[in-house]
Design an enzyme around this catalytic site. Structure first.
Site, PDB file in Angstrom:
ATOM      1  N   CYS A   1       0.833  -1.212   0.000  1.00  0.00           N
ATOM      2  CA  CYS A   1       0.000   0.000   0.000  1.00  0.00           C
ATOM      3  C   CYS A   1       0.866   1.261   0.000  1.00  0.00           C
ATOM      4  CB  CYS A   1      -0.914  -0.024   1.226  1.00  0.00           C
ATOM      5  SG  CYS A   1      -1.739   1.547   1.550  1.00  0.00           S
TER       6      CYS A   1
ATOM      7  N   CYS B   1       0.364   3.394   3.114  1.00  0.00           N
ATOM      8  CA  CYS B   1       1.064   2.815   4.267  1.00  0.00           C
ATOM      9  C   CYS B   1       2.548   3.144   4.202  1.00  0.00           C
ATOM     10  CB  CYS B   1       0.869   1.300   4.327  1.00  0.00           C
ATOM     11  SG  CYS B   1      -0.855   0.785   4.561  1.00  0.00           S
TER      12      CYS B   1
END
Length: 149
Positions: free
Chosen positions: A57, A60
């Site tokens: 991600c 993230c």
């Protein structure tokens, strides 16, 4: 050229010190897995602020060291633990707590989800949020105990 026993001892000591510091600075954020999540977030009197992410991600990844920094700042707080779950590895945990996008930040107290964080992504905001939510959850739990008596 042969190293003296004293220099080998010094090198060994420095390596051990470096290893200890490395381990210590990582220990403020606790990795939770399918085997440990439920037991940890059920700890009585402890709020768990948990980050749910996956390695691929980009949002993230953009957090960088934010969560580790929060862990270091919160280290002295006895009633608050900082955790993280890798949803790529611990899919059952993420399904159980309804994680469908990343990153997600949730506070748990006595095994129950008590809050979701959606504010600014800086250490001070995260710290203030979790301390406030932990205090509210502890007060609510105490009120429940008092009413039972």
């Amino acid at each position: 050229m042969k190293a003296s026993p004293r220099s080998l001892t010094l090198v060994s000591f420095l390596l051990l010190l470096l290893l200890r510091l490395t381990i210590h600075t990582r220990a403020e954020v606790i990795t939770l897995t399918a085997d440990t999540f439920s037991d940890k977030v059920k700890e009585k009197g402890t709020a768990w602020f948990v980050k749910f992410c996956v390695p691929w991600c980009k949002h993230c990844k953009n957090l960088g060291t934010l969560w580790e920094e929060l862990g270091k700042v919160m280290e002295g707080e006895d009633e608050v633990e900082i955790g993280e779950v890798d949803c790529a590895v611990s899919k059952p945990v993420c399904s159980k707590v309804d994680i469908h996008s990343y990153p997600k930040f949730k506070v748990f107290y006595d095994g129950e989800e008590v809050a979701k964080y959606q504010g600014p992504r800086d250490v001070e905001s995260l710290k203030n949020f979790v301390l406030e939510e932990a205090e509210k959850a502890a007060a609510k739990a105490q009120l429940g105990i008092d009413q039972e008596l």
